[in-house]
Design an enzyme around this catalytic site. Structure first.
Site, PDB file in Angstrom:
ATOM      1  N   THR A   1       0.805  -1.223   0.000  1.00 46.83           N
ATOM      2  CA  THR A   1       0.000   0.000   0.000  1.00 46.83           C
ATOM      3  C   THR A   1       0.840   1.276   0.000  1.00 46.83           C
ATOM      4  O   THR A   1       0.306   2.351  -0.280  1.00 46.83           O
ATOM      5  CB  THR A   1      -0.868   0.059   1.268  1.00 46.83           C
ATOM      6  OG1 THR A   1       0.016   0.030   2.408  1.00 46.83           O
ATOM      7  CG2 THR A   1      -1.831  -1.121   1.345  1.00 46.83           C
TER       8      THR A   1
ATOM      9  N   HIS B   1       6.645  21.433  -2.329  1.00 49.54           N
ATOM     10  CA  HIS B   1       6.233  22.165  -1.130  1.00 49.54           C
ATOM     11  C   HIS B   1       6.780  21.573   0.165  1.00 49.54           C
ATOM     12  O   HIS B   1       7.011  22.317   1.119  1.00 49.54           O
ATOM     13  CB  HIS B   1       4.699  22.198  -1.045  1.00 49.54           C
ATOM     14  CG  HIS B   1       4.070  23.128  -2.043  1.00 49.54           C
ATOM     15  ND1 HIS B   1       2.751  23.501  -1.989  1.00 49.54           N
ATOM     16  CD2 HIS B   1       4.597  23.756  -3.141  1.00 49.54           C
ATOM     17  CE1 HIS B   1       2.481  24.330  -3.004  1.00 49.54           C
ATOM     18  NE2 HIS B   1       3.580  24.486  -3.722  1.00 49.54           N
TER      19      HIS B   1
HETATM   20  C1  RB5 Z   1       2.457  -7.055   3.102  1.00 46.96           C
HETATM   21  O1  RB5 Z   1       1.473  -8.023   2.962  1.00 46.96           O
HETATM   22  C2  RB5 Z   1       1.811  -5.706   3.325  1.00 46.96           C
HETATM   23  O2  RB5 Z   1       1.276  -5.624   4.602  1.00 46.96           O
HETATM   24  C3  RB5 Z   1       2.828  -4.602   3.134  1.00 46.96           C
HETATM   25  O3  RB5 Z   1       3.373  -4.699   1.859  1.00 46.96           O
HETATM   26  C4  RB5 Z   1       2.344  -3.160   3.215  1.00 46.96           C
HETATM   27  O4  RB5 Z   1       1.249  -2.945   2.401  1.00 46.96           O
HETATM   28  C5  RB5 Z   1       2.212  -2.594   4.542  1.00 46.96           C
HETATM   29  O5  RB5 Z   1       1.911  -1.413   4.715  1.00 46.96           O
END
Ligand code: RB5
Length: 147
Positions: free
Chosen positions: A69, A100
């Site tokens: 993510t 910025h």
């Molecule tokens: C791994 O599964 C996932 O938790 C990691 O890549 C990440 O997204 C964590 O923030």
């Protein structure tokens, strides 16, 4: 110092990290890739720490971290004193983070943005300079919070 960018990911960010390294090299930058180099499960804070410390310590000018993510990487990298890590999901955010906020680490999520948009976000981050001026005062106030 060469104009070096340092890269790291976890197992969920391998492909986008490889794409990000390509983008940096195409821009003529010196890319240092800390891995990992297999698909085995690893812990993102380990890579966030290495990349963050390399940037804060002056070994690289900028860092790029990729996880599923981008969120875990940004939380972890921002624990390193001197790091201003920005989580971006758009090219606009990446540009603004440099212009910025003088962000020195970009955190992106391969499972969120994929390779095409992810590569464009990296390019935007790497090619945008800090604007300074009134933004420098605000960045300095953030730095003061670390003391
Ligand atoms: C791994 O599964 C996932 O938790 C990691 O890549 C990440 O997204 C964590 O923030």
């Amino acid at each position: 110092m060469a104009d070096r960018v340092i890269f790291g990911s976890d197992h969920a960010g391998l492909a986008l990290r490889a794409e990000a390294v390509k983008v940096a090299k195409a821009a003529g930058l010196d890319a240092e890739d800390l891995g990992p180099f297999s698909g085995d499960s690893v812990d993102y804070p380990d890579y966030a720490r290495q990349v963050g410390e390399a940037v804060a310590g002056g070994r690289a000018r900028l860092g790029v971290l990729v996880c599923g993510t981008g969120i875990g990487m940004s939380i972890a990298a921002n624990k390193v004193k001197g790091v201003r890590a920005a989580h971006a999901t758009t090219e606009f955010e990446a540009r603004m983070a440099r212009a910025h906020n003088d962000a020195n680490v970009l955190c992106i999520g391969e499972r969120v943005v994929g390779l095409g948009l992810g590569g464009a976000i990296v390019k935007a981050f790497l090619e945008t300079p800090f604007e300074g001026g009134r933004h420098a005062r605000r960045v300095e106030k953030m730095t003061a919070m670390e003391r």
